[in-house]
Design an enzyme around this catalytic site. Structure first.
Site, mmCIF file in Angstrom:
data_model
loop_
_atom_site.group_PDB
_atom_site.id
_atom_site.type_symbol
_atom_site.label_atom_id
_atom_site.label_comp_id
_atom_site.label_asym_id
_atom_site.label_seq_id
_atom_site.Cartn_x
_atom_site.Cartn_y
_atom_site.Cartn_z
ATOM 1 N N GLU A 8 0.825 -1.215 0.000
ATOM 2 C CA GLU A 8 0.000 0.000 0.000
ATOM 3 C C GLU A 8 0.856 1.261 0.000
ATOM 4 O O GLU A 8 0.533 2.239 -0.675
ATOM 5 C CB GLU A 8 -0.955 0.024 1.207
ATOM 6 C CG GLU A 8 -1.978 -1.108 1.235
ATOM 7 C CD GLU A 8 -3.082 -0.982 0.178
ATOM 8 O OE1 GLU A 8 -3.106 0.015 -0.548
ATOM 9 O OE2 GLU A 8 -3.901 -1.907 0.088
ATOM 10 N N ARG A 57 0.407 3.669 -3.273
ATOM 11 C CA ARG A 57 -0.264 4.956 -3.040
ATOM 12 C C ARG A 57 0.740 6.090 -2.853
ATOM 13 O O ARG A 57 0.663 7.114 -3.525
ATOM 14 C CB ARG A 57 -1.184 4.876 -1.819
ATOM 15 C CG ARG A 57 -2.249 3.805 -1.993
ATOM 16 C CD ARG A 57 -3.353 3.929 -0.979
ATOM 17 N NE ARG A 57 -4.047 2.659 -0.839
ATOM 18 C CZ ARG A 57 -5.305 2.531 -0.445
ATOM 19 N NH1 ARG A 57 -6.018 3.582 -0.121
ATOM 20 N NH2 ARG A 57 -5.861 1.337 -0.337
ATOM 21 N N ASP A 95 -4.237 -10.166 -8.524
ATOM 22 C CA ASP A 95 -4.502 -9.147 -9.557
ATOM 23 C C ASP A 95 -3.341 -8.335 -10.133
ATOM 24 O O ASP A 95 -2.929 -8.514 -11.280
ATOM 25 C CB ASP A 95 -5.625 -8.196 -9.093
ATOM 26 C CG ASP A 95 -5.459 -7.631 -7.670
ATOM 27 O OD1 ASP A 95 -4.399 -7.833 -7.072
ATOM 28 O OD2 ASP A 95 -6.402 -6.977 -7.168
ATOM 29 N N GLU A 143 -12.132 -0.403 -10.450
ATOM 30 C CA GLU A 143 -11.699 -1.361 -11.484
ATOM 31 C C GLU A 143 -12.592 -1.420 -12.724
ATOM 32 O O GLU A 143 -12.107 -1.611 -13.844
ATOM 33 C CB GLU A 143 -11.558 -2.765 -10.886
ATOM 34 C CG GLU A 143 -10.402 -2.923 -9.900
ATOM 35 C CD GLU A 143 -10.684 -2.327 -8.525
ATOM 36 O OE1 GLU A 143 -11.865 -2.051 -8.227
ATOM 37 O OE2 GLU A 143 -9.723 -2.130 -7.750
HETATM 38 C C1 DMJ Z 1 -6.460 0.230 -5.009
HETATM 39 O O1 DMJ Z 1 -5.665 0.537 -3.919
HETATM 40 C C2 DMJ Z 1 -5.646 -0.398 -6.117
HETATM 41 O O2 DMJ Z 1 -6.359 -0.330 -7.313
HETATM 42 C C3 DMJ Z 1 -5.286 -1.829 -5.835
HETATM 43 O O3 DMJ Z 1 -4.645 -2.428 -6.945
HETATM 44 C C4 DMJ Z 1 -6.520 -2.616 -5.508
HETATM 45 N N1 DMJ Z 1 -7.341 -1.998 -4.501
HETATM 46 C C5 DMJ Z 1 -7.624 -0.597 -4.570
HETATM 47 C C6 DMJ Z 1 -8.869 -0.205 -5.340
HETATM 48 O O4 DMJ Z 1 -9.903 -1.066 -5.339
#
Ligand code: DMJ
Length: 456
Positions: free
Chosen positions: A84, A88, A217, A351
């Site tokens: 994270e 971010r 993912d 998404e």
């Molecule tokens: C975001 O922090 C990013 O897109 C991550 O890859 C997946 N989760 C959240 C959004 O849903």
């Protein structure tokens, strides 16, 4: 434009009630800190910087920049998610630097990057998921089986770390992520698939759960984007992506009785006919990867991408709010709807809109803009409250069920992707930029940087 107004509204309320906290709680009009960022603050500020800049919300961008200059403290002590913080904070700071050229963003990104390095001190070099930003101690998530590291976490560092090396001249960042790739290349893949849990001690899989949604993912996303970011020189990443997608298609992609294509989850060979909202990014990813294959293959993957994006749209269209649930299923007569109460929520995730943007840019089929506009209307109707935007607990009822949280990725991703959906293609052109998994744009290196991205 409407979406710019939504961004200003989301930002202004965050600023008024929660500046310096990580997220805004729009119902109670206060801030939320949470436990993902190890004492770091201002997640919404850093996540919002590039969106404010791109939307030309100049005053608001200056407010955010001033906060980073004056109040963003990196000398913190606390347990942070390596993943994270990387997607971010490092991603947000790097994008802000590349867009504006302001040194403060670069220096903060590099300083923070250094603090993440101790997480890689494991027998294999596969980092652990949690790091104390003060002491450098790191460990695995309590919920991850047998001390394992998570594929989507250690597999989602490559883009940012190559840029940290590029900007600092320090090879250590690139070395760390190239080593991760080496471990992943070496380990045997069941049916060609990448399970979600890997031991940082032995370098072996711990459990055979495979998912293109949560836990897996963005690993796949970063393979294809590594290739794109290297100006298509990192052929190793492209090959890994192509092979992984082939295995996914063979074992996980299914068609429902009603004709909807979806990607199931795989548990040691047994399929769980469920698709998470998170997995809906894959329509866009497959289209992005298809763009560069041979003609026949390209068409095949564009069709697959369109089908998956259509299924994700159905998950929105079949709800009363026209927003999609956290997970939807294809079993016992259910098609693209949540069956469990616990999966009915929508937390402002990006998404589905993300896939609309890629599909729009790559096909110019207007339905993707129409679908995006449906999302704008639904957000306005069901998520906008007096002091910001809130997630909802149940997409199948129009009786308000707000969760009192304005996620930082709503500003970083959902609103940015919606905005880009209605812009000309040359605004952050896909030829020149790749978006990290938090939608922070990083430049494609058209010159020297490509050589480093293919080092092995
Ligand atoms: C975001 O922090 C990013 O897109 C991550 O890859 C997946 N989760 C959240 C959004 O849903």
């Amino acid at each position: 434009m409407k979406i710019k107004e939504m961004m200003k509204f989301a930002w202004d309320n965050y600023k008024q009630y929660a500046l310096g906290k990580n997220e805004l709680r729009p119902l109670t009009k206060n801030g939320h800190i949470g436990n993902m960022f190890g004492g770091l603050r201002g997640a919404t500020v850093v996540d919002a910087l590039d969106t404010l800049y791109i939307m030309e919300l100049e005053e608001e961008f200056q407010e955010a920049k001033t906060w980073v200059e004056k109040s963003f403290d990196l000398n913190v002590n606390g347990e942070a998610s390596l993943f994270e913080v990387n997607i971010r904070y490092i991603g947000g700071l790097l994008a802000a630097y590349y867009l504006t050229g302001e040194e403060v963003f670069k220096s903060k990104a590099l300083e923070l990057g250094e603090k993440l390095l101790p997480a890689f001190n494991t027998p294999t070099g596969i980092p652990r998921g949690v790091i104390n930003l003060g002491s450098g101690m790191s460990w695995s998530w309590g919920w991850a089986s047998a001390g394992s590291s998570i594929l989507a976490e250690f597999g989602t560092l490559h883009l940012e770390f190559l840029h940290l090396t590029e900007l600092s001249g320090n090879p250590v960042f690139a070395e760390k992520v190239l080593n991760i790739r080496k471990v992943l290349k070496r380990v045997e893949k069941p049916q060609g698939l990448y399970p979600n849990f890997l031991s940082p001690v032995t370098g072996n899989w711990v459990q055979h759960h495979v998912s293109i949604g949560g836990l897996g993912d963005s690993f796949y996303e970063y393979l294809i984007k590594s290739w794109l970011m290297s100006d298509k020189k990192d052929s190793e990443a492209k090959k890994m992506y192509d092979d992984a997608l082939e295995a996914i298609e063979k074992h996980l992609v299914k068609k429902s009785a009603g004709g909807l294509t979806y990607i199931a989850e795989w548990r040691g060979g047994i399929l769980d006919h469920k698709m998470g909202h998170l997995a809906c990014f894959s329509g866009g990813m497959i289209a992005l990867g298809a763009e560069h294959g041979g003609e026949e293959r390209k068409q095949h993957y564009m069709d697959l991408a369109a089908e998956i994006t259509n299924t994700c749209h159905e998950s929105y269209a079949r709800s009363d709010t026209k927003l999609g649930p956290e997970a939807f299923r294809f079993d016992a007569g259910t098609e693209a709807m949540a069956t469990r109460l616990s999966e009915r929520y929508y937390i402002l995730r990006p998404e589905v809109v993300e896939s609309y943007v890629y599909m729009w840019r790559l096909t110019h089929d207007v339905k993707y803009r129409q679908w995006g506009w449906e999302v704008v209307k639904a957000l306005e109707k069901h998520c906008r409250v007096e002091a910001g935007f809130s997630g909802i607990r149940d997409v199948y009822t129009t009786v308000p069920t707000h969760d009192n949280m304005q996620q930082s990725f709503f500003l970083a991703e959902t609103l940015k992707y919606l905005y880009l959906l209605f812009c000309e293609d040359d605004v952050l052109s896909l030829d020149d930029w790749v978006f990290n998994t938090e939608a922070h744009p990083l430049p494609v290196n058209h010159s020297n940087f490509k050589a480093k991205a293919s080092v092995q």
